[in-house]
Design a protein around this motif. Sequence first.
Motif, PDB file in Angstrom:
ATOM      1  N   SER B 184       0.814  -1.221   0.000  1.00 41.88           N
ATOM      2  CA  SER B 184       0.000   0.000   0.000  1.00 41.88           C
ATOM      3  C   SER B 184       0.845   1.267   0.000  1.00 41.88           C
ATOM      4  O   SER B 184       0.321   2.364  -0.072  1.00 41.88           O
ATOM      5  CB  SER B 184      -0.919   0.012   1.228  1.00 41.88           C
ATOM      6  N   VAL B 192      -5.371   1.513  -2.822  1.00 42.70           N
ATOM      7  CA  VAL B 192      -5.005   0.535  -1.801  1.00 42.70           C
ATOM      8  C   VAL B 192      -6.096  -0.509  -1.686  1.00 42.70           C
ATOM      9  O   VAL B 192      -5.841  -1.707  -1.654  1.00 42.70           O
ATOM     10  CB  VAL B 192      -4.765   1.229  -0.445  1.00 42.70           C
ATOM     11  N   ARG B 193      -7.346  -0.036  -1.676  1.00 42.01           N
ATOM     12  CA  ARG B 193      -8.503  -0.941  -1.644  1.00 42.01           C
ATOM     13  C   ARG B 193      -8.429  -1.943  -2.785  1.00 42.01           C
ATOM     14  O   ARG B 193      -8.588  -3.149  -2.594  1.00 42.01           O
ATOM     15  CB  ARG B 193      -9.784  -0.123  -1.829  1.00 42.01           C
ATOM     16  N   PHE B 196      -5.694  -4.471  -2.376  1.00 42.59           N
ATOM     17  CA  PHE B 196      -6.016  -5.456  -1.341  1.00 42.59           C
ATOM     18  C   PHE B 196      -7.106  -6.427  -1.807  1.00 42.59           C
ATOM     19  O   PHE B 196      -7.068  -7.611  -1.487  1.00 42.59           O
ATOM     20  CB  PHE B 196      -6.415  -4.764  -0.029  1.00 42.59           C
ATOM     21  N   GLU B 214       2.863  -5.136   6.334  1.00 39.91           N
ATOM     22  CA  GLU B 214       2.123  -3.885   6.144  1.00 39.91           C
ATOM     23  C   GLU B 214       2.328  -2.896   7.296  1.00 39.91           C
ATOM     24  O   GLU B 214       2.480  -3.278   8.445  1.00 39.91           O
ATOM     25  CB  GLU B 214       0.618  -4.176   6.044  1.00 39.91           C
ATOM     26  N   ASN B 216      -0.067  -0.534   7.317  1.00 37.80           N
ATOM     27  CA  ASN B 216      -1.490  -0.308   7.514  1.00 37.80           C
ATOM     28  C   ASN B 216      -2.109  -1.516   8.224  1.00 37.80           C
ATOM     29  O   ASN B 216      -2.689  -2.407   7.600  1.00 37.80           O
ATOM     30  CB  ASN B 216      -2.151  -0.078   6.151  1.00 37.80           C
TER      31      ASN B 216
END
Lengths: 290, 279
Positions: B184, B192-193, B196, B214, B216
Amino acid sequence: MSTFIQLTVNGLANGAILALAALGFVLIFKATGVVNFAQGEFLLIGAYIVWAGVVTLGLHWVVAVLLGVAVAVVMGIVIERSVLRPMVGESAIAVIMVTIGLSAVLRSLVQGIWGTTLRRMPEIVPETSVSLLGAPFPVNRLWAIGIALVALGGFALFFRKSHYGVAMRAVADDQQAAMVMGISVRRIFAMSWALAAVSAVFGGTLVAIMIGVSIEVATFGLLVFAVVIVGGLDSIPGALLGGLIIGLTRQYVGGYIDPGLGEVIPYIVLVLVLLVKPYGLFGEVRIERV
Amino acid sequence: MTDVAGAATSAPATDVLLDVNNVEVIYDEVILVLRGLSLQARRGSLVALLGANGAGKSTTLKSIMGLLPSEDGEISEGHISFDGQEITEFDPAQIVKSGISLVMEGRRVFEHLTVHENLVAAAYTRWREGTAGDDMRLVYEYFPRLEERSNQVAGYLSGGEQQMLAMGRALMQQPKLLMLDEPSLGLAPLLVREIFDIIVRLHRDLGTTILLVEQNAHLALEIADHGYIMENGRIVLEGPARELAENPDVQEFYLGMSESGERKSYRDVKHYKRRKRWL
């Protein structure tokens, strides 16, 4: 007019050969980051092997060239293994000193084996002259241009189409990322040196056809530095263009103004190009995304 | 949730795809970066490895990948085994061949090669099998945008497209274990969504085991089955992702939430972190 045509053909022939010789240099620099000061000696060795194959061993010239290619592959791999690999991680200047040392060793080796007398390359391509637009010129110049261009085209295809060629460019781009792709960087390094030596067999033989087999072949090879600096150290199209620029200006200036000046002009061109484009005409420009 | 000391023994041995056992990594012969790190990834799981900057997450992935020698680092202690085979001493090419692929931090695409050539370079170890064409179709299926740009030079792709290319390269190698280092990083939230989502799809459709590093933590724990938390070169906490996400310490330190469930300002977190550490 006839002088002009003659000079142009000579210049193109020299330029194409220089481009071929420079290709080997660019290859090594691009993939391994090593500035190879022994590229001129690679030409020298290529020329002598082919000469010895034809004259001493009495082989057909095609076989002799193949022999030269085989020797070049072995020589390239051995040099990479024994001389360059221990230098990985050393400073650039140390590596440069090593390749300068290598050039002295190779040169002495050639002189030790074959002496210093000038020898004629046997007639591989026709030595006759044809007249074009009233100007006579030797056919072997045309052959030189043709062979050099075919060889350059072959290398270009290899880099675009073969997965080994693509892998070599990947290593040149980002070594660690290439390792993560499973590419053996050591093998690619060895391959670069081998290919550079192979390109020098063709280049060296073509030089020797024009100026004879002697240590002068390596001296002609010195011009390679002017070519690659003008074209950009890491650019293959740059090597081609640089070769033609240096080859042609050398002939024109030498033919029309003064032969002595012709010898110097490549370096004057070099300085002028560096003033305008410090990384050479096609030197790598880092890609910056906006 | 288990504490570090008693970790790692619950799964039957054959079920474990990757086993990093008590690994110690030293850089430049003096700097100790990993101090006895152990973690496992079960076949078919999605494991998240979390931790602050400098905790040693990237080093962990690099030591699995055999990249330490190229950075003057070495595994001075411990073992790494993969699919029942000891791989501690393998070089990266052998590791790729045995079925591990890494998507490096910062994407690291070959900038001067086209998208297509990047994928060709990634198929290097499998070239003789002649499956590169099929693999490439699969990559383009997951990343249609790469197909549109297949003849473009990778250096001019957008950040999100470069991340997709980096993942596509790994996919070309048909890995059993896919390791992703900060996918990300530097991408807009929407992208990023998207990235993922693709990770989840790869995991689900192809059954690829995934080890995800990560920053995040929120997002990572959302998609992971199991999580490890690293600090100072060792694992300080591990457990099922859901439990980790609910753990009050994790919420404080990595999800930036106070005990009441509200987000604290970063300054408060930092202040708090200075006072309390696990080790």
